[in-house]
Design a protein around this motif. Structure first.
Motif, PDB file in Angstrom:
ATOM      1  N   MET A 124       0.847  -1.167   0.000  1.00 16.19           N
ATOM      2  CA  MET A 124       0.000   0.000   0.000  1.00 16.19           C
ATOM      3  C   MET A 124       0.888   1.225   0.000  1.00 16.19           C
ATOM      4  O   MET A 124       1.415   1.617   1.030  1.00 16.19           O
ATOM      5  CB  MET A 124      -0.907  -0.031   1.220  1.00 16.19           C
ATOM      6  N   VAL A 125       1.071   1.752  -1.197  1.00 15.91           N
ATOM      7  CA  VAL A 125       2.089   2.793  -1.372  1.00 15.91           C
ATOM      8  C   VAL A 125       1.520   4.029  -2.062  1.00 15.91           C
ATOM      9  O   VAL A 125       2.241   4.974  -2.339  1.00 15.91           O
ATOM     10  CB  VAL A 125       3.285   2.248  -2.177  1.00 15.91           C
ATOM     11  N   GLN A 126       0.212   4.014  -2.337  1.00 14.58           N
ATOM     12  CA  GLN A 126      -0.371   5.179  -2.996  1.00 14.58           C
ATOM     13  C   GLN A 126      -1.308   5.890  -2.041  1.00 14.58           C
ATOM     14  O   GLN A 126      -2.115   5.258  -1.371  1.00 14.58           O
ATOM     15  CB  GLN A 126      -1.127   4.747  -4.254  1.00 14.58           C
ATOM     16  N   GLY A 127      -1.195   7.209  -2.002  1.00 20.48           N
ATOM     17  CA  GLY A 127      -2.080   7.986  -1.144  1.00 20.48           C
ATOM     18  C   GLY A 127      -1.684   7.945   0.322  1.00 20.48           C
ATOM     19  O   GLY A 127      -2.480   8.249   1.188  1.00 20.48           O
ATOM     20  N   VAL A 128      -0.467   7.503   0.610  1.00 25.29           N
ATOM     21  CA  VAL A 128      -0.044   7.396   2.003  1.00 25.29           C
ATOM     22  C   VAL A 128       1.302   8.095   2.227  1.00 25.29           C
ATOM     23  O   VAL A 128       2.016   7.808   3.173  1.00 25.29           O
ATOM     24  CB  VAL A 128       0.050   5.912   2.442  1.00 25.29           C
ATOM     25  N   GLY A 129       1.624   9.027   1.317  1.00 30.05           N
ATOM     26  CA  GLY A 129       2.838   9.812   1.501  1.00 30.05           C
ATOM     27  C   GLY A 129       4.114   9.066   1.150  1.00 30.05           C
ATOM     28  O   GLY A 129       5.187   9.425   1.631  1.00 30.05           O
ATOM     29  N   PHE A 130       3.996   8.062   0.313  1.00 26.00           N
ATOM     30  CA  PHE A 130       5.178   7.257   0.015  1.00 26.00           C
ATOM     31  C   PHE A 130       6.132   7.967  -0.956  1.00 26.00           C
ATOM     32  O   PHE A 130       7.343   7.954  -0.766  1.00 26.00           O
ATOM     33  CB  PHE A 130       4.766   5.886  -0.536  1.00 26.00           C
ATOM     34  N   ARG A 131       5.571   8.603  -1.980  1.00 23.85           N
ATOM     35  CA  ARG A 131       6.439   9.251  -2.956  1.00 23.85           C
ATOM     36  C   ARG A 131       7.258  10.402  -2.349  1.00 23.85           C
ATOM     37  O   ARG A 131       8.463  10.465  -2.569  1.00 23.85           O
ATOM     38  CB  ARG A 131       5.635   9.707  -4.174  1.00 23.85           C
ATOM     39  N   PRO A 132       6.642  11.305  -1.580  1.00 27.35           N
ATOM     40  CA  PRO A 132       7.477  12.333  -0.944  1.00 27.35           C
ATOM     41  C   PRO A 132       8.510  11.734   0.009  1.00 27.35           C
ATOM     42  O   PRO A 132       9.622  12.243   0.133  1.00 27.35           O
ATOM     43  CB  PRO A 132       6.484  13.211  -0.185  1.00 27.35           C
ATOM     44  N   TYR A 133       8.143  10.642   0.635  1.00 29.46           N
ATOM     45  CA  TYR A 133       9.095   9.962   1.514  1.00 29.46           C
ATOM     46  C   TYR A 133      10.298   9.476   0.694  1.00 29.46           C
ATOM     47  O   TYR A 133      11.455   9.696   1.063  1.00 29.46           O
ATOM     48  CB  TYR A 133       8.389   8.805   2.221  1.00 29.46           C
ATOM     49  N   VAL A 134       9.999   8.852  -0.457  1.00 27.25           N
ATOM     50  CA  VAL A 134      11.068   8.358  -1.323  1.00 27.25           C
ATOM     51  C   VAL A 134      11.917   9.526  -1.832  1.00 27.25           C
ATOM     52  O   VAL A 134      13.152   9.469  -1.838  1.00 27.25           O
ATOM     53  CB  VAL A 134      10.487   7.566  -2.521  1.00 27.25           C
ATOM     54  N   TYR A 135      11.227  10.592  -2.215  1.00 27.40           N
ATOM     55  CA  TYR A 135      11.900  11.798  -2.720  1.00 27.40           C
ATOM     56  C   TYR A 135      12.897  12.327  -1.685  1.00 27.40           C
ATOM     57  O   TYR A 135      14.067  12.554  -1.977  1.00 27.40           O
ATOM     58  CB  TYR A 135      10.829  12.842  -3.042  1.00 27.40           C
ATOM     59  N   ASN A 136      12.427  12.484  -0.470  1.00 26.79           N
ATOM     60  CA  ASN A 136      13.297  13.038   0.570  1.00 26.79           C
ATOM     61  C   ASN A 136      14.409  12.067   0.955  1.00 26.79           C
ATOM     62  O   ASN A 136      15.536  12.476   1.225  1.00 26.79           O
ATOM     63  CB  ASN A 136      12.468  13.447   1.791  1.00 26.79           C
ATOM     64  N   LEU A 137      14.080  10.778   0.961  1.00 30.67           N
ATOM     65  CA  LEU A 137      15.083   9.758   1.290  1.00 30.67           C
ATOM     66  C   LEU A 137      16.191   9.731   0.232  1.00 30.67           C
ATOM     67  O   LEU A 137      17.384   9.688   0.552  1.00 30.67           O
ATOM     68  CB  LEU A 137      14.407   8.384   1.395  1.00 30.67           C
ATOM     69  N   ALA A 138      15.792   9.794  -1.043  1.00 30.91           N
ATOM     70  CA  ALA A 138      16.767   9.767  -2.138  1.00 30.91           C
ATOM     71  C   ALA A 138      17.664  10.998  -2.071  1.00 30.91           C
ATOM     72  O   ALA A 138      18.879  10.907  -2.258  1.00 30.91           O
ATOM     73  CB  ALA A 138      16.051   9.693  -3.478  1.00 30.91           C
ATOM     74  N   ARG A 139      17.053  12.126  -1.791  1.00 33.32           N
ATOM     75  CA  ARG A 139      17.843  13.355  -1.734  1.00 33.32           C
ATOM     76  C   ARG A 139      18.808  13.322  -0.554  1.00 33.32           C
ATOM     77  O   ARG A 139      19.936  13.790  -0.649  1.00 33.32           O
ATOM     78  CB  ARG A 139      16.924  14.565  -1.630  1.00 33.32           C
ATOM     79  N   ARG A 140      18.357  12.757   0.555  1.00 26.79           N
ATOM     80  CA  ARG A 140      19.246  12.632   1.719  1.00 26.79           C
ATOM     81  C   ARG A 140      20.464  11.770   1.387  1.00 26.79           C
ATOM     82  O   ARG A 140      21.543  11.998   1.890  1.00 26.79           O
ATOM     83  CB  ARG A 140      18.487  12.019   2.900  1.00 26.79           C
ATOM     84  N   HIS A 141      20.240  10.764   0.549  1.00 25.20           N
ATOM     85  CA  HIS A 141      21.342   9.886   0.173  1.00 25.20           C
ATOM     86  C   HIS A 141      22.115  10.415  -1.035  1.00 25.20           C
ATOM     87  O   HIS A 141      23.008   9.744  -1.540  1.00 25.20           O
ATOM     88  CB  HIS A 141      20.822   8.471  -0.136  1.00 25.20           C
ATOM     89  N   GLY A 142      21.721  11.570  -1.529  1.00 27.81           N
ATOM     90  CA  GLY A 142      22.415  12.160  -2.676  1.00 27.81           C
ATOM     91  C   GLY A 142      22.232  11.374  -3.961  1.00 27.81           C
ATOM     92  O   GLY A 142      23.128  11.324  -4.805  1.00 27.81           O
ATOM     93  N   LEU A 143      21.061  10.735  -4.114  1.00 25.69           N
ATOM     94  CA  LEU A 143      20.813   9.923  -5.302  1.00 25.69           C
ATOM     95  C   LEU A 143      20.004  10.707  -6.330  1.00 25.69           C
ATOM     96  O   LEU A 143      19.173  11.537  -5.981  1.00 25.69           O
ATOM     97  CB  LEU A 143      20.049   8.657  -4.918  1.00 25.69           C
ATOM     98  N   ALA A 144      20.240  10.397  -7.610  1.00 29.89           N
ATOM     99  CA  ALA A 144      19.448  10.988  -8.683  1.00 29.89           C
ATOM    100  C   ALA A 144      18.448   9.949  -9.164  1.00 29.89           C
ATOM    101  O   ALA A 144      18.575   8.767  -8.871  1.00 29.89           O
ATOM    102  CB  ALA A 144      20.360  11.408  -9.830  1.00 29.89           C
ATOM    103  N   GLY A 145      17.450  10.420  -9.924  1.00 26.93           N
ATOM    104  CA  GLY A 145      16.481   9.484 -10.467  1.00 26.93           C
ATOM    105  C   GLY A 145      15.063  10.008 -10.325  1.00 26.93           C
ATOM    106  O   GLY A 145      14.837  11.221 -10.329  1.00 26.93           O
ATOM    107  N   PHE A 146      14.098   9.109 -10.187  1.00 29.84           N
ATOM    108  CA  PHE A 146      12.698   9.547 -10.071  1.00 29.84           C
ATOM    109  C   PHE A 146      11.861   8.475  -9.376  1.00 29.84           C
ATOM    110  O   PHE A 146      12.287   7.327  -9.215  1.00 29.84           O
ATOM    111  CB  PHE A 146      12.109   9.859 -11.454  1.00 29.84           C
ATOM    112  N   VAL A 147      10.661   8.882  -8.974  1.00 29.07           N
ATOM    113  CA  VAL A 147       9.674   7.969  -8.404  1.00 29.07           C
ATOM    114  C   VAL A 147       8.344   8.281  -9.062  1.00 29.07           C
ATOM    115  O   VAL A 147       8.047   9.436  -9.348  1.00 29.07           O
ATOM    116  CB  VAL A 147       9.587   8.102  -6.865  1.00 29.07           C
TER     117      VAL A 147
END
Ligand SMILES: [Zn+2]
Ligand SMILES: [Zn+2]
Length: 757
Positions: free
Chosen positions: A1-24
């Motif tokens: 259950m990954v839609q409508g539960v704040g998962f994408r912004p979580y991934v976005y912030n997590l990726a940025r914290r790790h200095g990763l490029a890409g998309f979700v």
């Protein structure tokens, strides 16, 4: 259950914290993430991904693959990918979170007093989603274009409302509408003004219909007897308990005993109705739950409810207790449309607090009870549906139609079973329509094309008739009690054979008689009926369910060979009726044999003079359990019983009936008898399980069926069987009652189709 539960912004912030490029992006099969960076950083990201996910996220599986390095430098959230065969799990409706409530309570905040405040971590979901992928145009919020301020929040990945699809504010979002019959237009227009009018109406003893999260609720002052009795009269509901809502857990604790577990579930984000035992002398109307020491209590689940209680507090009613019951007429489905509400609830409500956000899917309040430290669902709806159960038995898509009482349906897709919300008793046209409506919506939402339809064996159930006559699908008939055990197995992902104890009121057996006190050696492919309660005769068929005295007389006849005329057997019912039923029983005319455990509870409730007739099924059993709880002598001694025969073996309770009659004549306290009765059932169940273990070498026991909503029976069995070395499983995700049947049917059908390849 990954839609409508704040998962994408979580991934976005997590990726940025790790200095990763890409998309979700949201894809029809979940979430798709592409990251680019140093191998050890990618590994660290992957490890953190499930570990630190937001609270509502449920991850079934993460598949990974290496791709060519693109040399990207930024991370982005991309548009949803709507291609392909869509399937995504849909989150349930969640209660308002603390930061959102703080927004509505802060006079400086632009959402001050705004009842439709929500964010990525809270608010409506299942009730407003039309289709997946879950985006605003696919919800009933589509008709409310966001204002500039809301859009800024929605587009900012660092904001709590980033991609919160129902995001709204007083400028752009839904609003309340007050309607009073007889008044053509409402004089109150502002939110606060409307809710103040509602609060005053409630304090004046009025009955208000108001639009909650998953449907209308009827509210009134739960402390005033005349008001609650008036609601009962208008709602045509004679004795079924009403739930109440209070401002916070401390108010609940002042009215009812509240354990730590109960407090935790009361304040959980699912916000169900929790059945609690009232303090003696609690200041609540007797008519809330006549003859029943328990009351269903819930806390506010939306900012609108919260706001109402805030206004009540301003009016010196901080400890207000409001009846909060489903807005429906008697047994009909809960009402969701404004016009529908005014039409159906016209004779019940004094005024209507509507709003203009459409409810797409009806979802009633859920009801739970805490037994032996764990949560038992009695009615699974708001906050829980449509949470899936992982079956992992192939990808077959099936529809399971459930039973008759407390009906739910279930669809399977991609290895998941998705049980619907509670639909109700399939006895009237309105509930059948609700069933059909829910099926259509779920099929669309989850993109299911069933290959088969699983159904109960009872030809009289509307769910069976629907399966056989309306679907055109390959039918798979499933015996009622086998489905009960399969639902418990599915919840716990059990393979192989188990000892299944299926105790309930009514289910058609494989031999055409009514079963209900069954011991099955079962797996998903089939079952052997190893033991049962000794059958008695049910006089006059289903009508017997409302008149426990009939079953009492049947037990007396079976025990004594003739019905003794004693103080106990006199005055059970009018003499003429008694004579007719006795004749039917002795001549075996218009009778049907039953091994039902539910009827056994009825019989004993009548024998000890607790209740001779009932207004809803299970009422006598409920009172018997409550009576036992009043007993002081713990632990209670079991009465005598015997286990005889084979294929199936029988629990013979005639010795117990003799002792109960003797105790009754001796005027032993009802509480004492009731407690010993429960102890007898626990002892008998344990004895049969031991026998089955010895004969079949099985050590896992599944407890299912409505009787296991009885806390004393369930806790007693868990305790005794576990100390006997059994591995024991009971329900935690779907109800033990017939509300769980559809899941069991679905599991059995999927297993059959998987085996056929
Ligand atoms: Zn929130
Ligand atoms: Zn706005």
């Amino acid at each position: 259950m990954v839609q409508g539960v704040g998962f994408r912004p979580y991934v976005y912030n997590l990726a940025r914290r790790h200095g990763l490029a890409g998309f979700v992006l949201n894809s029809p099969r979940g979430v798709f993430i592409e990251v680019e960076g140093r191998p050890e950083t990618v590994d660290a990201f992957l490890a953190a991904l499930p570990a630190q996910a937001p609270p509502l996220v449920r991850i079934a599986r993460i598949d990974t693959a290496e791709i060519r390095v693109l040399g990207e430098t930024a991370f982005a959230i991309r548009e949803s990918d709507a291609r392909g065969s869509a399937f995504a799990l849909v989150p349930p409706d969640i209660c308002a979170c603390d930061p959102c409530l703080a927004d509505t309570a802060d006079p400086a905040n632009r959402r001050y007093d705004y009842p439709f405040t929500n964010c990525t971590n809270c608010g409506p979901r299942y009730s407003i989603i039309l289709d997946v992928p879950y985006d605003r145009p696919m919800t009933t919020m589509a008709e409310f274009p966001m204002c500039a301020d809301c859009r800024r929040e929605y587009e900012n990945p660092e904001n709590r409302r980033f991609h919160a699809q129902p995001n709204a504010c007083p400028v752009c979002g839904p609003r309340l509408i007050l309607k009073t019959p007889g008044e053509s237009a409402s004089s109150a227009s502002g939110t606060r003004e409307i809710l103040e009018r509602v609060a005053d109406r409630l304090l004046d003893g009025g009955i208000v219909a108001w639009k909650g999260l998953g449907g209308y609720q009827l509210a009134c002052d739960a402390r005033r007897p005349s008001v609650v009795e008036e609601l009962r009269r208008r709602k045509h509901r004679s004795e079924k308990p009403f739930a109440i809502m209070v401002a916070h857990a401390d108010v609940a604790a002042s009215l009812c005993f509240l354990s730590d577990e109960e407090r935790a579930i009361l304040t959980s984000r699912e916000r169900p109705i929790v059945l609690l035992r009232r303090h003696p002398g609690a200041d609540l109307a007797e008519a809330l739950s006549p003859g029943n020491p328990a009351t269903g209590v819930m806390l506010p689940c939306t900012p609108m409810h919260d706001l109402l209680f805030r206004i009540l507090r301003e009016r010196c009613a901080a400890d207000a207790a409001l009846v909060m019951t489903s807005g429906n007429v008697s047994e009909e489905p809960i009402v969701i449309d404004n016009e529908e509400a005014e039409e159906h609830l016209a004779g019940i409500a004094d005024c209507f607090a509507h709003h203009n956000r459409r409810i797409h899917t009806r979802v009633d309040d859920s009801v739970v009870r805490v037994v032996a430290g764990h949560t038992m669902l009695l009615r699974r709806a708001r906050g829980y549906a449509p949470m899936p159960v992982w079956l992992g038995r192939g990808e077959a898509e099936v529809l399971a139609c459930g039973a008759q009482q407390k009906n739910t349906l279930c669809l399977t897709r991609a290895g998941f079973a998705i049980p619907s919300q509670h639909l109700g008793d399939l006895e009237n046209f309105e509930t059948l329509r609700f069933f059909e409506e829910t099926l259509e919506r779920m099929r669309r939402l989850f993109h299911v094309t069933p290959a088969a339809v699983a159904h109960d064996l009872h030809p009289g159930y509307l769910s069976t008739q629907f399966a056989l006559q309306k679907t055109g699908l390959r039918p798979i008939g499933v015996q009622h009690h086998h489905a009960h055990i399969a639902s418990c197995m599915a919840e716990h992902q059990l393979d192989g054979r188990v000892i299944g104890v299926a105790w309930d009121g009514t289910g058609l057996g494989a031999d055409g008689t009514i079963w209900g006190g069954e011991f099955l050696a079962a797996d998903l492919a089939g079952f052997d009926r190893c033991a049962r309660l000794r059958p008695i005769l049910l006089a006059g068929g289903d009508a017997g369910v409302r008149e426990p005295w009939r079953v009492a007389r049947s037990y007396l006849l079976d025990t004594f060979g003739a019905i003794p005329a004693t103080a106990i057997t006199r005055n059970m019912a009018p003499a003429e009726r008694v004579r007719i039923i006795d004749t039917m029983l002795t001549r075996r005319v218009n009778t049907i044999p039953t091994s039902s455990a539910g009827r056994l509870f009825d019989a004993v409730a009548s024998l000890i003079g607790l209740r001779h007739s009932v207004s809803f099924e299970g009422q006598a059993a409920m009172m018997l359990e409550a009576a036992a709880d009043a007993s002081s002598s713990l632990p209670a001694d079991p009465y005598e019983f015997a286990i005889a025969g084979a294929d199936p073996a029988e629990i013979d309770l005639r010795p117990m009936i003799r002792q109960i009659v003797a105790d009754g004549e001796r005027r032993s306290p009802q509480a004492e008898i009731a407690a010993r009765f429960h102890a007898t059932l626990v002892a008998a169940i344990a004895a049969v399980c031991r026998r089955m273990r010895d004969q079949l070498n099985l050590n896992r026991v599944c407890l299912s069926g409505g009787c296991f909503q009885n806390a004393r029976l369930l806790a007693g069995c868990l305790d005794t069987l576990r100390s006997d070395g059994f591995e024991v499983f009971s329900h935690t995700q779907v109800p033990a009652n017939d509300g769980g049947i559809a899941l069991g049917q679905a599991a059995i059908a999927c297993e059959l189709l998987r085996k056929e390849g």
